[in-house]
Design an enzyme around this catalytic site. Structure first.
Site, PDB file in Angstrom:
ATOM      1  N   GLY A 166      27.229  10.852  31.168  1.00 49.18           N
ATOM      2  CA  GLY A 166      26.484   9.754  30.553  1.00 49.18           C
ATOM      3  C   GLY A 166      27.220   8.457  30.818  1.00 49.18           C
ATOM      4  O   GLY A 166      27.056   7.464  30.108  1.00 49.18           O
ATOM      5  N   GLY A 209      25.448   5.028  30.974  1.00 49.14           N
ATOM      6  CA  GLY A 209      24.659   4.613  29.806  1.00 49.14           C
ATOM      7  C   GLY A 209      25.431   3.595  28.977  1.00 49.14           C
ATOM      8  O   GLY A 209      26.584   3.273  29.278  1.00 49.14           O
ATOM      9  N   THR A 211      23.203  12.686  20.535  1.00 46.96           N
ATOM     10  CA  THR A 211      22.636  13.203  19.283  1.00 46.96           C
ATOM     11  C   THR A 211      21.342  13.977  19.535  1.00 46.96           C
ATOM     12  O   THR A 211      20.815  13.973  20.640  1.00 46.96           O
ATOM     13  CB  THR A 211      22.364  12.053  18.288  1.00 46.96           C
ATOM     14  N   ASN A 255      28.140  10.951  14.529  1.00 48.00           N
ATOM     15  CA  ASN A 255      28.531   9.555  14.327  1.00 48.00           C
ATOM     16  C   ASN A 255      30.054   9.428  14.417  1.00 48.00           C
ATOM     17  O   ASN A 255      30.775  10.102  13.688  1.00 48.00           O
ATOM     18  CB  ASN A 255      28.046   9.052  12.962  1.00 48.00           C
ATOM     19  N   HIS A 299      17.887   1.248  13.619  1.00 49.85           N
ATOM     20  CA  HIS A 299      18.516   1.344  14.939  1.00 49.85           C
ATOM     21  C   HIS A 299      17.768   0.495  15.958  1.00 49.85           C
ATOM     22  O   HIS A 299      16.612   0.126  15.739  1.00 49.85           O
ATOM     23  CB  HIS A 299      18.543   2.807  15.426  1.00 49.85           C
ATOM     24  N   HIS A 300      18.414   0.282  17.104  1.00 47.98           N
ATOM     25  CA  HIS A 300      17.800  -0.434  18.230  1.00 47.98           C
ATOM     26  C   HIS A 300      16.530   0.305  18.681  1.00 47.98           C
ATOM     27  O   HIS A 300      16.391   1.517  18.464  1.00 47.98           O
ATOM     28  CB  HIS A 300      18.802  -0.557  19.382  1.00 47.98           C
ATOM     29  N   LYS A 325      16.346   3.798  20.768  1.00 50.67           N
ATOM     30  CA  LYS A 325      16.766   5.104  20.227  1.00 50.67           C
ATOM     31  C   LYS A 325      15.554   6.032  20.179  1.00 50.67           C
ATOM     32  O   LYS A 325      14.507   5.664  19.637  1.00 50.67           O
ATOM     33  CB  LYS A 325      17.374   4.946  18.835  1.00 50.67           C
TER      34      LYS A 325
END
Ligand code: NAD
Length: 270
Positions: free
Chosen positions: A13, A16, A104, A130, A158-159, A162
């Protein structure tokens, strides 16, 4: 670990938002070195060119197994997508590499499978929905409050990119609240809902409200009410940097864990 005691890290990832933050920050931590970077984007490009800062000058690969075979690695950090995490963990575990999963949305079946693979291979692992230290404290404080104030609702924000809702943190907080309650929450009269879903979704007898907006990072408020008083426990991750201390701590501690552990709190409050 290499001969200097440095922990060698593979990161999946890497291209990202979280992966780039790890490339810029975790590689600056003493005793930690990112030696493998994997992503399906930016393949062949240098991590420094992709992430900037002082990210390591290693090329991004798109083949996790081959990359883990080509370099000695101690820990795999996974910030890709929860749907692939069980498979990534398996690739790591069969090579004696401890996975630290930050992506997640892992299912119960994923967690069961990774737990089994950790047992079979004798290599430990960690899933931390988290990594923010403040968020873990918020959850701990919510657990303390739930003992005396069983009426609780969670608002998580959240943004807008997500994918999963509610957040893993909100789900875990609801579980902790439910386990800590001494009394059941007050039964309220069935509300007349003028808009479908306006009271949020209920998990473990805790209504959860998920907000998704551009500009947000990761935020959660846990609200408790009882006659005459309200308690609000609020945490804001203003920047992805908030997660990095927890990631570094997990990388340092994971190989000392027993089996597959869920939650950084098990390390933080041990
Ligand atoms: P992102 O979409 O910006 O990055 C994900 C990256 O993973 C992308 O570059 C994508 O190409 C790559 N990827 C996805 N699946 C892959 C696969 N199978 N093989 C190789 N590369 C793959 O997302 P993000 O904001 O960086 O978040 C990543 C994950 O981390 C999400 O699951 C998010 O919920 C989670 N997250 C966890 C925490 C925490 O504290 N645990 C904090 C923030 C985000």
């Amino acid at each position: 670990m290499d001969e200097n005691g440095t922990i060698r890290i593979a990161l999946i990832g890497a291209a990202g938002r979280m992966g780039m933050e790890v490339l810029r920050t975790v590689s600056q931590e003493p005793g930690l070195e990112i030696v493998v970077a994997v992503d399906r984007e930016h393949v062949g490009e240098s991590c420094r060119a992709v992430a900037g800062g002082r990210a390591p000058e290693i090329a991004i690969s798109d083949k996790l197994g081959a990359a883990l075979d080509s370099t000695k690695v101690d820990v795999l950090i996974d910030f890709s997508h929860g749907s692939g995490s069980a498979q990534h963990a398996d690739s790591a575990l069969k090579r004696g590499i401890a996975p630290v999963i930050g992506a997640t949305g892992l299912s119960d079946a994923d967690i069961k499978e990774i737990t089994l693979r950790c047992k079979e291979t004798g290599t430990p692992g960690l899933y931390a929905p988290n990594f923010a230290i403040g968020a873990l404290l918020m959850m701990r404080f919510a657990e303390m409050a739930a003992r005396w104030m069983p009426d609780c609702e969670i608002v998580e924000l959240h943004h807008d990119r997500k994918e999963d809702a509610p957040s893993g943190t909100a789900l875990r907080t609801a579980e902790m609240v439910q386990e800590a309650r001494q009394d059941a929450p007050t039964r309220k009269p069935r509300p007349i809902l003028k808009v479908e879903g306006v009271r949020g979704g209920t998990y473990k007898d805790v209504p959860i409200h998920s907000v998704r907006l551009p500009g947000l990072v990761a935020h959660q408020e846990v609200l408790f009410g009882r006659p005459g008083e309200v308690l609000a426990i609020k945490h804001d991750s203003m920047d992805r940097a908030s997660f990095m201390k927890g990631v570094a701590l997990a990388v340092r501690e994971v190989r000392g864990l027993n089996g597959f552990v869920v939650g950084l709190d098990k390390i933080l409050f041990k």
